[in-house]
Design a protein around this motif. Structure first.
Motif, PDB file in Angstrom:
ATOM      1  N   ARG A 138       0.967  -1.210  -0.127  1.00 42.01           N
ATOM      2  CA  ARG A 138      -0.042  -0.007   0.072  1.00 42.01           C
ATOM      3  C   ARG A 138       0.817   1.119   0.093  1.00 42.01           C
ATOM      4  NH1 ARG A 138      -2.211   0.772   5.620  1.00 42.01           N
ATOM      5  NH2 ARG A 138      -0.048   1.583   5.832  1.00 42.01           N
ATOM      6  N   ASP A 139       2.136   1.223   0.937  1.00 43.39           N
ATOM      7  CA  ASP A 139       2.845   2.476   0.945  1.00 43.39           C
ATOM      8  C   ASP A 139       3.485   2.708  -0.353  1.00 43.39           C
ATOM      9  OD1 ASP A 139       1.842   2.549   3.365  1.00 43.39           O
ATOM     10  OD2 ASP A 139       3.520   1.782   4.413  1.00 43.39           O
ATOM     11  N   ASN A 140       3.813   1.532  -1.162  1.00 44.57           N
ATOM     12  CA  ASN A 140       4.682   1.533  -2.106  1.00 44.57           C
ATOM     13  C   ASN A 140       3.841   2.246  -3.201  1.00 44.57           C
ATOM     14  OD1 ASN A 140       7.038   0.314  -1.225  1.00 44.57           O
ATOM     15  ND2 ASN A 140       6.577  -1.723  -1.941  1.00 44.57           N
ATOM     16  N   THR A 143       4.650   5.448  -5.447  1.00 41.95           N
ATOM     17  CA  THR A 143       4.619   5.379  -6.878  1.00 41.95           C
ATOM     18  C   THR A 143       3.468   6.313  -7.636  1.00 41.95           C
ATOM     19  OG1 THR A 143       5.108   3.321  -6.476  1.00 41.95           O
ATOM     20  CG2 THR A 143       5.168   3.831  -8.633  1.00 41.95           C
ATOM     21  N   LYS A 144       2.350   5.980  -7.117  1.00 39.14           N
ATOM     22  CA  LYS A 144       1.211   6.577  -8.129  1.00 39.14           C
ATOM     23  C   LYS A 144       0.740   7.872  -7.407  1.00 39.14           C
ATOM     24  CE  LYS A 144      -0.186   2.570 -10.045  1.00 39.14           C
ATOM     25  NZ  LYS A 144      -0.885   2.014 -11.220  1.00 39.14           N
ATOM     26  N   GLY A 145       1.157   8.253  -6.283  1.00 44.81           N
ATOM     27  CA  GLY A 145       0.785   9.683  -5.647  1.00 44.81           C
ATOM     28  C   GLY A 145      -0.524   9.521  -4.986  1.00 44.81           C
TER      29      GLY A 145
END
Lengths: 297, 264
Positions: free
Chosen positions: A231-233, A237-239
């Motif tokens: 979730r954090d990644n 990445t996607k903002g």
């Protein structure tokens, strides 16, 4: 000789009858449904008087009774038999009685802590019991360690938690507790804290039913941690934060798909917190899984 | 006196009571596996089980030997032949008491040794979190034996006035149960809630009983042995003195009553 003839004849007939009955009787007993029951325990004040100078023995026997009951249910759950929810209230009452008879018995505190906080969420009862135990087991670091965990993980009372962890650190001489007092006090570190806590408990568990109980919970929390990292990644990445676990799977952030050992399905709450339809309990999975899973999608 | 003690011990061994105890001691072999059911305190549980078995066996011995020895002698008319010897009834009674007390100590020594071996095995398999206090375990077993020797004196006192074994047996059982709870009742009566709830007459009666009945809870040191809590030395000393004085009083009253008893 003639006087013996009659009883001998009766004995012979009965022996043959026993042989005939034994087979079907045993077969019947094998498939007879067994009810797991906690049973009735007399009032602790009465037990205190009746047990004379065997209070420690009676206390240990009461705890064993609860453990046998719980172990029986766990075995059935493991073999996929539908069972009723354990009688947690009854278990708690018996453990409280046992600890009144022998306030030094560690088994009672250890076992009460396992289900009072995770399954029935009675944090206040659990903490009061731990405080009671600390008055007697003044050398034991486990009790303040449990209390510290309850205050930080469940009650979010970090100040109180730090006090207990400090006490656990002083008693055990273990640096881990001093660092626990400060390190995991943010929301993001809570799952890691729970994993560390459960690892310690699981390692020390001698009873197979209790060990299994912790292992299942540990597996579930490790899966939660995996989803949290994904979730954090995703957010980095996607903002933007993901809304469902499926998004993480499709985006390649999470692989393989997480499995809830309690039989539920993981989902993301609106605030991003990872939850499961089983509520981390076997009984919860059956009743609410479909309904909640539908909602989360 | 010594011949009476000797006869008592021989009689007990002749009745195969020691063999019975040895058979019961087989239970000790089950302790390590039973204790392994504990979640966090295997060694502590094996100490609990060992001490409880010892305590239970000594209780049975104290009640049955204490209650039946004098009664059996009178019933079988052994007393006539014994008392025709040049010794007083008091010597006979005290000799019998000392014989039974010695037998209880021998049993405690035997069972204590077996228990220590069992505890050693348990603690080797599952090391306890705290080091064991061996001396506390020994002292606990010795004080258990003292407690039951005191109970023998209670049973023998009752046997001196009784014509059957019912009074000594049930009297000793009652004295044992009452003796283990007098302290709890006394502590409760001292509490503020009891001051309101219990009337002054009942409180005074209970207080009188507290001083009259034997206080057996002071001999119970199991918690110290099981959880390795250091013993209070002055407390132990007071308990030993209490034991000596209380047993002395019981035997003295028993001897007076026995001297005055008519035997036909």
């Amino acid at each position: 000789m003639s006087t013996l003839q009659r009883p001998l004849l009766v004995l012979l007939v009965c022996m043959i009858g026993y042989g005939v009955v034994l087979g079907p009787f045993t077969a019947y007993m094998k498939q007879k449904p067994v009810e797991e029951k906690l049973g009735y325990v007399p009032n602790v004040n009465l037990l205190r008087y009746v047990s004379a100078d065997h209070k420690e023995l009676v206390g240990a026997a009461l705890l064993m009774k609860v453990l046998m009951y719980f172990g029986g249910l766990m075995d059935k759950q493991a073999s996929n038999v539908v069972v009723e929810k354990p009688d947690f209230r009854g278990m708690s009452n018996i453990i409280h009685s046992a600890l009144k008879l022998d306030p030094y018995n560690m088994d009672g505190y250890y076992f009460a802590q396992s289900f009072l906080v995770w399954d029935v969420k009675q944090y206040d009862i659990a903490n009061k019991l731990l405080d009671y135990g600390m008055k007697y087991r003044t050398w034991d670091w486990y009790l303040p360690f449990f209390a510290g965990f309850n205050h930080s993980y469940f009650l979010k009372d970090y100040k109180k938690a730090a006090e207990y962890y400090k006490r656990a650190g002083e008693l055990s001489g273990n640096e881990l507790f001093f660092s626990l007092a400060g390190r995991y006090m943010q929301e993001s570190g809570q799952t890691e804290l729970a994993i560390a806590y459960l690892l310690i408990l699981e390692k020390g568990a001698k009873n197979q039913a209790v060990k299994k109980y912790y292992q299942t919970r540990l597996t579930a929390l490790k899966e939660v941690r995996r989803i949290e990292v994904a979730r954090d990644n995703y957010r980095q990445t996607k903002g933007a934060a993901p809304i469902t676990v499926e998004q993480l799977l499709q985006g390649g952030f999470l692989s393989p798909a997480p499995v809830d050992p309690y039989g539920g399905q993981f989902y993301l709450e609106p605030d991003g917190k990872v939850s499961t339809t089983s509520k981390f309990a076997f009984a919860g999975a059956n009743t609410e899984s479909k309904q909640k899973a539908g909602q989360s999608r | 006196m010594f011949s009476i003690i000797q006869i008592t011990i021989k009689g007990i061994f002749r009745d195969r009571i020691f063999q019975g105890i040895m058979a019961l001691a087989v239970l000790f072999l089950l302790i390590p596996s039973a204790a392994s059911l504990s979640m966090r305190q295997v060694t502590e549980l094996s100490i609990t089980l060992s001490l409880s078995i010892i305590s239970f066996i000594l209780l049975l011995l104290a009640i049955f030997l204490g209650a039946t020895s004098t009664w059996k002698d009178i019933e079988r008319r052994y007393t006539f032949s014994v008392l025709s010897l040049p010794l007083s009834r008091t010597t006979y009674l005290v000799g019998r008491f000392c014989g039974i007390a010695l037998f209880l100590l021998i049993t405690a020594l035997f069972l204590g040794t077996v228990a220590m071996l069992v505890i050693k095995v348990s603690s080797a398999i599952y090391p306890p979190t705290r080091p064991l206090l061996w001396y506390a375990i020994v002292v606990t077993i010795v004080f258990d034996a003292l407690k039951y020797i005191l109970l023998v004196a209670v049973a023998m006192l009752l046997a001196t006035v009784s014509t059957s074994f019912f009074l000594p047996i049930f009297g000793a059982v009652s004295a044992f149960l009452a003796g283990t709870i007098t302290q709890q009742v006394f502590d409760y009566l001292q509490s503020p809630s009891a001051q309101k709830a219990v009337s002054a007459t009942v409180r005074n009666a209970a207080q009188a009983l507290y001083y009259l009945l034997p206080n057996l809870s002071s001999f119970d040191l199991k918690v110290n042995a099981i959880y390795a809590i250091p013993l209070n030395l002055s407390g132990l000393l007071w308990t030993v003195l209490y034991f000596a004085v209380y047993t002395g009083i019981l035997l003295a009253i028993g001897a007076i009553l026995f001297e005055r008893r008519e035997m036909k």
